[in-house]
Scaffold this motif. Structure first.
Motif, PDB file in Angstrom:
ATOM      1  N   GLU A 177      37.648   3.152  21.956  1.00  0.00           N
ATOM      2  CA  GLU A 177      37.867   2.540  20.640  1.00  0.00           C
ATOM      3  C   GLU A 177      37.682   3.560  19.531  1.00  0.00           C
ATOM      4  O   GLU A 177      38.451   3.592  18.561  1.00  0.00           O
ATOM      5  N   ASN A 178      36.676   4.413  19.672  1.00  0.00           N
ATOM      6  CA  ASN A 178      36.447   5.455  18.673  1.00  0.00           C
ATOM      7  C   ASN A 178      37.613   6.444  18.655  1.00  0.00           C
ATOM      8  O   ASN A 178      38.087   6.844  17.582  1.00  0.00           O
ATOM      9  N   ASP A 179      38.096   6.824  19.842  1.00  0.00           N
ATOM     10  CA  ASP A 179      39.216   7.754  19.922  1.00  0.00           C
ATOM     11  C   ASP A 179      40.477   7.161  19.292  1.00  0.00           C
ATOM     12  O   ASP A 179      41.228   7.859  18.595  1.00  0.00           O
ATOM     13  N   ALA A 191      33.577   2.001  24.298  1.00  0.00           N
ATOM     14  CA  ALA A 191      33.230   2.432  22.943  1.00  0.00           C
ATOM     15  C   ALA A 191      33.898   3.765  22.612  1.00  0.00           C
ATOM     16  O   ALA A 191      34.394   3.972  21.502  1.00  0.00           O
ATOM     17  N   GLN A 192      33.933   4.681  23.593  1.00  0.00           N
ATOM     18  CA  GLN A 192      34.580   5.975  23.385  1.00  0.00           C
ATOM     19  C   GLN A 192      36.072   5.798  23.141  1.00  0.00           C
ATOM     20  O   GLN A 192      36.656   6.430  22.250  1.00  0.00           O
ATOM     21  N   THR A 199      40.651   5.050  16.897  1.00  0.00           N
ATOM     22  CA  THR A 199      40.479   5.100  15.442  1.00  0.00           C
ATOM     23  C   THR A 199      40.720   6.514  14.918  1.00  0.00           C
ATOM     24  O   THR A 199      41.397   6.709  13.898  1.00  0.00           O
TER      25      THR A 199
END
Length: 253
Positions: A71-73, A68-69, A75
């Motif tokens: 994928e967020n990074d 999740a981290q 983005t």
């Protein structure tokens, strides 16, 4: 730690009771106190008999959090790509036409930045096809700020080559970066320190530092070193072999 995995452990305990229990759709809120106590005892007994479940759940949870981290990074990097890779201010080294861009948010007083310094240099020089950008991000107090101000002022006054000299020297500088010592440092590199020292507290330097801090905030960066390698955000120190692997991953995508 167990509280974080309670739902997963409860489900596993329920499944351990057999298919009928798993399919019964029990509403725990409707259980009596005695039923809840019995169920808790069953869960406890199951975990005592199968303690590896806790570690398995922890591993899965950590993997999910890391994914999740990442994928967020990814983005965040895409949304802020122009400010990261083409702000028109930051020093650009390596191969300006390289096929992978590596950006480092760094602080001259950061021990891990200093540890990474020679390895980053080796990465850039040995590869030959990496575009390298430095983002001055002083977060460790007044000495960090003074060092970054001097480096930025050097680039603004004396140019890119002079900045590289000062940047490299500051990465191993052990004294207090006051204006006297910074002036001596500049003189030792063959620079005229006076106009650089005069520019340190100027608005142009303020604007660059403010822009870098604002960008770091948008990228949720709160430590140094932090790298952006291609489309990946890499938080913290990474040994040379790890950096090379990430660069190759970016080339193959």
């Amino acid at each position: 730690m167990i509280r974080h995995f309670a739902p997963a452990l409860t489900a596993l305990a329920l499944l351990s009771a057999g298919p009928a229990a798993a399919q019964s759709g029990l509403d725990f809120s409707q259980m009596s106190a005695a039923e809840r106590e019995a169920f808790r005892a069953e869960v406890r007994a199951y975990l005592l008999e199968n303690p590896q479940v806790i570690f398995e759940a922890a591993r899965v949870y950590e993997e999910q959090q890391a994914q999740a981290q990442a994928e967020n990074d990814n983005t965040l990097v895409k949304v802020n790509a122009d400010a990261i890779f083409d702000d028109g201010r930051s020093w650009v080294g390596g191969n300006p036409d390289g096929d992978v861009t590596v950006v480092e948010f760094m602080d001259y007083r950061c021990g891990y930045c200093r540890k990474a310094f020679e390895e980053v240099k080796e990465l850039i020089e040995s590869d030959g096809n990496i575009r390298f950008i430095v983002k001055e991000f002083p977060i460790l107090g007044p000495d960090s700020v003074a060092s970054s101000r001097f480096a930025i002022a050097t680039r603004q006054v004396a140019g890119q080559d002079a900045y590289e000299q000062v940047h490299d020297a500051l990465m191993s500088f052990k004294g207090t970066p006051d204006k006297v010592s910074l002036g001596r440092l500049g003189s030792s590199l063959g620079l005229d320190p006076e106009p650089i020292l005069a520019a340190m507290d100027g608005e142009a330097v303020n604007e660059e530092l403010n822009a870098n801090h604002a960008l770091a905030q948008r990228l949720q960066i709160n430590g140094t070193p932090t790298f952006v390698m291609g489309e990946q955000m890499v938080r913290g120190y990474v040994p040379l072999a790890g950096m090379r692997q990430i660069v190759e991953e970016e080339r193959t995508e």
